[in-house]
Design an enzyme around this catalytic site. Structure first.
Site, PDB file in Angstrom:
ATOM      1  N   SER A  29      36.833  45.231  38.492  1.00 60.16           N
ATOM      2  CA  SER A  29      38.108  45.726  39.010  1.00 60.16           C
ATOM      3  C   SER A  29      38.312  47.174  38.599  1.00 60.16           C
ATOM      4  O   SER A  29      38.219  47.515  37.416  1.00 60.16           O
ATOM      5  CB  SER A  29      39.262  44.861  38.476  1.00 60.16           C
ATOM      6  OG  SER A  29      40.471  45.174  39.127  1.00 60.16           O
ATOM      7  N   ALA A  30      38.617  48.040  39.564  1.00 58.91           N
ATOM      8  CA  ALA A  30      38.653  49.483  39.321  1.00 58.91           C
ATOM      9  C   ALA A  30      39.718  49.909  38.322  1.00 58.91           C
ATOM     10  O   ALA A  30      39.517  50.859  37.562  1.00 58.91           O
ATOM     11  CB  ALA A  30      38.876  50.214  40.648  1.00 58.91           C
ATOM     12  N   HIS A  31      40.858  49.230  38.308  1.00 59.97           N
ATOM     13  CA  HIS A  31      41.959  49.720  37.481  1.00 59.97           C
ATOM     14  C   HIS A  31      41.749  49.476  35.981  1.00 59.97           C
ATOM     15  O   HIS A  31      42.540  49.941  35.160  1.00 59.97           O
ATOM     16  CB  HIS A  31      43.297  49.138  37.943  1.00 59.97           C
ATOM     17  CG  HIS A  31      43.513  47.696  37.609  1.00 59.97           C
ATOM     18  ND1 HIS A  31      44.421  47.288  36.651  1.00 59.97           N
ATOM     19  CD2 HIS A  31      42.974  46.565  38.112  1.00 59.97           C
ATOM     20  CE1 HIS A  31      44.433  45.970  36.588  1.00 59.97           C
ATOM     21  NE2 HIS A  31      43.557  45.505  37.462  1.00 59.97           N
TER      22      HIS A  31
ATOM     23  N   CYS B  84      48.744  39.551  32.778  1.00 60.54           N
ATOM     24  CA  CYS B  84      48.810  38.704  33.973  1.00 60.54           C
ATOM     25  C   CYS B  84      49.764  37.534  33.764  1.00 60.54           C
ATOM     26  O   CYS B  84      50.112  36.836  34.692  1.00 60.54           O
ATOM     27  CB  CYS B  84      47.414  38.177  34.310  1.00 60.54           C
ATOM     28  SG  CYS B  84      46.202  39.470  34.600  1.00 60.54           S
TER      29      CYS B  84
ATOM     30  N   GLN C 104      36.520  43.319  32.034  1.00 60.44           N
ATOM     31  CA  GLN C 104      36.776  44.143  30.848  1.00 60.44           C
ATOM     32  C   GLN C 104      35.527  44.863  30.342  1.00 60.44           C
ATOM     33  O   GLN C 104      35.605  45.606  29.364  1.00 60.44           O
ATOM     34  CB  GLN C 104      37.355  43.269  29.725  1.00 60.44           C
ATOM     35  CG  GLN C 104      38.707  42.664  30.018  1.00 60.44           C
ATOM     36  CD  GLN C 104      39.822  43.698  30.091  1.00 60.44           C
ATOM     37  OE1 GLN C 104      39.700  44.815  29.612  1.00 60.44           O
ATOM     38  NE2 GLN C 104      40.941  43.319  30.710  1.00 60.44           N
TER      39      GLN C 104
ATOM     40  N   GLY D 235      39.349  41.993  40.693  1.00 69.13           N
ATOM     41  CA  GLY D 235      38.561  40.995  39.996  1.00 69.13           C
ATOM     42  C   GLY D 235      38.926  39.570  40.351  1.00 69.13           C
ATOM     43  O   GLY D 235      38.044  38.706  40.461  1.00 69.13           O
TER      44      GLY D 235
END
Length: 378
Positions: free
Chosen positions: A200-202, A328, A180, A71
């Protein structure tokens, strides 16, 4: 000791089916997609099939999907192109965006002297849409609005259709950090005409290090990484074949069980809210995170009535993984920039904890967390 994982907004566990997909691809599809031999062509074909399948989930075209490392890179690619390639001289955003957006805007402001406006927020972090409309009509400069779909710390929803319509009416571009939201909520781009979004895949039980940018057809994109012509010239570097296939599988599963998972996770979250209220006096839920209608079913941000400096550490010792804000910023001693932007000074020192849930959590785990919270706070 038990391991209770309630930090799914930071990253989510990879599902077994996704692990199998990645493992099989690493074993059988190891070719470089840029190679002209059949092993390379097979890898290229799988990447392009994944691109098509991912695009279908959003009613988009395959050529509108650019694979990235996640992302943050997608946000950077979109925002930088808006200024350097699409003629944007004014960016409108909010103070509670992810730092992938905030820091990029800061850099663009310094480098290109663009104008930046911040939309007003109320005490719950809810956007003032009238102020947004006023900012859009402030002058005739080329504008981009960058507002996240779901806030990563307090879970607040953006009225994304309303913002998309406001931008369309006022001839402004619209970018959303949807990290999200993707894999948790349906987003039909024919119904909600966003120009750009990041994923974002995770965040939806896929692998780390892979994501994508949606860039509406018609916008030429210049790369921020140079060295090759991959991704139709939008991003240099050999494609992360195994990550892309894992992301494709994770998104397929997320959409297949979307409503079922939402119902289950809402049950977990609502039970946790009820138990917290019964067990602790004076707790407050930051932002709109208590609300079913105004926040993500996967995020709950809890403010305790005073400071408990060792709370996160104590929970970790009990095998309970949570976050004090955004993961983060786990090394930061400045606290959450989101909470600092919306809470009064006398509330900012109190301990806030973000609990974020997935379909892998259980009611029994919530009972264990409540039990240990009582012991620690007592």
């Amino acid at each position: 000791m038990k391991n209770i994982y309630l930090d799914n907004a930071a990253t989510s566990p990879i599902l077994p089916e996704v692990v199998t997909t990645i493992s099989d691809s690493m074993t059988h599809f190891y070719g470089n997609p840029s190679s002209i031999h059949q092993i390379g062509r097979k890898a290229k074909s799988l990447v392009e099939t994944a691109r098509k399948n991912i695009a279908k989930h959003f009613n988009a075209s395959a050529n509108e999907i650019v694979f990235t490392s996640g992302g943050s890179e997608a946000d950077n690619l979109i925002l930088r192109n808006a200024v350097t390639n699409l003629g944007v001289t004014t960016i409108i955003s909010s103070k509670i965006e992810h730092h992938a957006v905030l820091h990029t805007i800061d850099d663009l402001e310094k480098e290109f002297k663009i104008t930046v406006h911040w939309v007003d927020l109320d005490e719950n972090g809810v956007l003032n849409y009238l102020h947004l409309e006023k900012l859009l009509q402030h002058d005739t400069s080329k504008k981009l609005v960058s507002l996240m779909y779901v806030n990563n710390e307090i879970g607040n929803f953006l009225d994304i259709k309303k913002v998309a319509n406001l931008c369309a009416i006022n001839n402004a571009l619209f970018h959303s950090d949807a990290v999200q939201a993707i894999g948790h909520f349906n987003l039909d781009l024919k119904e909600t005409p966003i120009d750009f979004f990041a994923a974002s895949a995770h965040k939806f039980h896929g692998p780390k290090g892979v994501g994508f940018a949606y860039i509406k057809k018609g916008f030429g994109i210049y790369p921020i990484l140079h060295g090759g012509e991959q991704e139709r010239g939008a991003r240099a570097g050999t494609e992360n074949v195994h990550g892309i296939l894992g992301m494709e599988k994770a998104l397929e599963l997320a959409h297949l069980y979307l409503k079922e998972d939402e119902k289950y996770i809402k049950k977990i979250k609502n039970y946790f809210i009820k138990e917290l209220k019964q067990s602790f006096e004076g707790i407050i839920f930051n932002g709109c995170s208590e609300s079913e209608n105004e926040s993500s079913y996967a995020i709950l941000n809890v403010r305790f009535p005073k400071e408990y400096a060792m709370l996160l550490f104590s929970l970790d010792l009990k095998g309970i993984a949570v976050s004090g804000g955004s993961a983060c910023q786990s090394g930061s001693n400045q606290g959450s920039h989101v909470l600092n932007a919306i809470l009064p000074k006398n509330e900012q020192f109190k301990t806030s904890v973000r609990f974020s849930f997935s379909k892998l959590n259980t009611i029994e785990e919530i009972d264990y967390v409540i039990k240990n919270l009582k012991q620690i706070i007592k």
